[in-house]
Scaffold this active site. Sequence first.
Site, PDB file in Angstrom:
ATOM      1  N   CYS A  76       0.053   0.009   3.008  1.00  0.00           N
ATOM      2  CA  CYS A  76      -0.350  -0.024   4.418  1.00  0.00           C
ATOM      3  C   CYS A  76      -0.718  -1.461   4.825  1.00  0.00           C
ATOM      4  CB  CYS A  76      -1.474   0.974   4.692  1.00  0.00           C
ATOM      5  SG  CYS A  76      -1.719   1.270   6.471  1.00  0.00           S
ATOM      6  N   HIS A 178       1.148   5.851   3.339  1.00  0.00           N
ATOM      7  CA  HIS A 178       0.107   6.058   2.336  1.00  0.00           C
ATOM      8  C   HIS A 178       0.613   7.017   1.260  1.00  0.00           C
ATOM      9  CE1 HIS A 178      -3.272   4.063   4.370  1.00  0.00           C
ATOM     10  NE2 HIS A 178      -2.657   4.434   5.476  1.00  0.00           N
ATOM     11  N   GLU A 180      -0.786   7.837  -1.404  1.00  0.00           N
ATOM     12  CA  GLU A 180      -1.912   8.637  -1.889  1.00  0.00           C
ATOM     13  C   GLU A 180      -2.227   9.825  -0.984  1.00  0.00           C
ATOM     14  OE1 GLU A 180      -3.900   5.743   0.948  1.00  0.00           O
ATOM     15  OE2 GLU A 180      -2.127   5.784  -0.339  1.00  0.00           O
TER      16      GLU A 180
END
Length: 196
Positions: A76, A178, A180
């Site tokens: 990001c 992202h 994650e």
Amino acid sequence: MVAVINYNAGNIRSVLYALERIGVEHVLTDDHDVIRKADKVIFPGVGAAASTMKHLNETGLTELIRSLKQPVFGICVGMQLLCSHSEEGDVDCIGVFPEKVKRFRPENGDKVPHMGWNTVRLNERNDWVSPEIDGEYCYYVHSYYVEAGSDTVATTEYCGKEYASMMRRGNFYAAQFHPEKSAGVGERILRDFLGV
């Protein structure tokens, strides 16, 4: 050992949780020696480019990151800060990638920030993530984008722009989304980078 760079940015904890789920030994640190000695480095975060670059410059992290030889993954804002310049605050960035960061200008009712799920399209330059990632959805939250260029390995479309959603140059890897927060697809991308 994976070093996650601790700097003036938000949303780093979600990356730590993802690494815990995968079972990878990691440390959150701003210690230059620890970062240099790590097997791999993750440079994640959410924040404003100008204030973040000010912090990186003041702490010597700009030069340290630029000099790293092991695999480094910018996520990001981490991806944007690895580029040459950002329109956000009109600031020079770390400069690993020559591409520039620009602000989305909404078209046809698109909203900024670009928030939510969108597809990732791999190109022929991809040599680090599994081919089955092509066309899958990942999770985005950003108002600025990186122009597609010679380091782009995947693109995404928004606001009438096809922009770089994944990049690679030498030992530096990056994703605008992202991983994650991108469920199984994101975990696979992290595993591909970490080699686990």
